[in-house]
Enzyme design. Structure first.
Site, PDB file in Angstrom:
ATOM      1  N   PRO A  54       0.826  -1.216   0.000  1.00 13.78           N
ATOM      2  CG  PRO A  54      -0.546  -1.443   1.867  1.00 13.78           C
ATOM      3  CD  PRO A  54       0.660  -2.029   1.209  1.00 13.78           C
ATOM      4  CD  GLU A  96      -0.089  -5.716   9.809  1.00 12.30           C
ATOM      5  OE1 GLU A  96       0.022  -4.541   9.411  1.00 12.30           O
ATOM      6  OE2 GLU A  96      -1.183  -6.307   9.906  1.00 12.30           O
ATOM      7  NE  ARG A 145      -7.492  -5.778 -20.541  1.00 13.56           N
ATOM      8  CZ  ARG A 145      -7.562  -4.609 -21.151  1.00 13.56           C
ATOM      9  NH1 ARG A 145      -6.647  -3.682 -20.910  1.00 13.56           N
ATOM     10  NH2 ARG A 145      -8.532  -4.329 -21.992  1.00 13.56           N
ATOM     11  CG  ASP A 204      -9.436  -1.189 -22.664  1.00 18.47           C
ATOM     12  OD1 ASP A 204     -10.435  -1.627 -23.203  1.00 18.47           O
ATOM     13  OD2 ASP A 204      -8.453  -1.864 -22.310  1.00 18.47           O
TER      14      ASP A 204
HETATM   15  N1  ADE Z   1      -1.122  -5.137   0.081  1.00 26.60           N
HETATM   16  C1  ADE Z   1      -2.114  -4.780   0.905  1.00 26.60           C
HETATM   17  N2  ADE Z   1      -2.833  -3.768   0.403  1.00 26.60           N
HETATM   18  C2  ADE Z   1      -2.278  -3.469  -0.802  1.00 26.60           C
HETATM   19  C3  ADE Z   1      -2.558  -2.510  -1.818  1.00 26.60           C
HETATM   20  N3  ADE Z   1      -3.559  -1.640  -1.710  1.00 26.60           N
HETATM   21  N4  ADE Z   1      -1.776  -2.501  -2.903  1.00 26.60           N
HETATM   22  C4  ADE Z   1      -0.749  -3.363  -3.022  1.00 26.60           C
HETATM   23  N5  ADE Z   1      -0.437  -4.276  -2.104  1.00 26.60           N
HETATM   24  C5  ADE Z   1      -1.184  -4.338  -0.996  1.00 26.60           C
END
Ligand code: ADE
Length: 233
Positions: free
Chosen positions: A89, A116, A154, A169
């Site tokens: 994230p 985590e 793709r 697209d």
């Molecule tokens: N792992 C947990 N959440 C994630 C996300 N939003 N993007 C990439 N990997 C992740």
């Protein structure tokens, strides 16, 4: 293109990469997707792959001394140098432009984080880029890894039926959303296909499609239009 996905849970990924479009890409479009399990690189009799974070904090981290050898094994098993991607994230947010950049590479290694996260030293030692699939948090990196694979595969020539498919697209040129589309039956529960689509007038149909695409973008994603103006496009 060779894509290797390094994960603690490769069996979670297998059904998706063999199904439908991804299976077709591997059969027809010179795409090779390989799964690399991390567990065999785990430590000790139980092949431990994760541990508690130093300094405290929630959950468990994947150990650098497990992740690094697993990724190095993947690197060795293909001759082209790899671009390493870490699902996280905290990474660069994936969008169509980033997918197009990645689609040009001949060898990707995607490391699915779990729990985590991953001991930072693994990323520092091996390099590469962290990629986020959006501003929300999942329990692990397996689904993000699959999303990356799908979005990149793709775009390989020969994967979509008509080469044109991807070019039209939404987002392919950071332009407009796609408008509504219809197939048979012509009438369904009192709803009819817009008559212009049945007119056979290709020019008028194209104009209509552009007009509804613009209208839909204005309604749903005005940010895409202001991005275009900001870019001077
Ligand atoms: N792992 C947990 N959440 C994630 C996300 N939003 N993007 C990439 N990997 C992740």
């Amino acid at each position: 293109m060779v894509i290797q996905v390094v994960s603690l849970f490769p069996t979670m990924l297998a059904p998706v990469i063999t199904s439908s479009m991804l299976g077709r890409a591997q059969a027809l479009a010179g795409v090779e997707i390989r799964l690399v399990g991390m567990r065999p690189f785990g430590i000790g009799r139980h092949h431990q792959a994760d541990d508690y974070p130093f300094g405290g904090g929630p959950g468990m981290l994947l150990r650098a001394d497990v992740v690094v050898p697993a990724v190095e094994w993947a690197m060795m098993h293909h001759r082209e140098p790899a671009t390493i991607l870490w699902t996280s994230p905290q990474g660069r947010r994936l969008d169509q432009q980033y997918c197009q950049e990645l689609a040009q590479k001949s060898h990707l290694i995607i490391v699915a984080g779990h729990y985590e996260g991953i001991d930072e030293r693994a990323i520092d030692l091996l390099g590469g880029s962290e990629v986020s699939i959006g501003d929300y948090v999942l329990t692990g990196g397996e689904l993000p890894a699959l999303i990356l694979v799908d979005a990149v595969v793709r775009l390989q020539p020969g994967v979509l039926g008509a080469e044109e498919g991807a070019a039209n697209d939404s987002f392919s040129n950071r332009e407009l959303l796609e408008g509504p589309q219809y197939t048979r039956p012509e009438h369904y529960r009192g709803q009819s296909v817009p008559p212009i689509l049945l007119s056979g007038n290709h020019r008028a149909i194209l104009e209509w499609k552009q007009q509804v695409a613009l209208q839909r973008t204005q309604e749903r994603r005005p940010d895409l239009l202001s991005d275009r103006i900001d870019d001077g496009n």
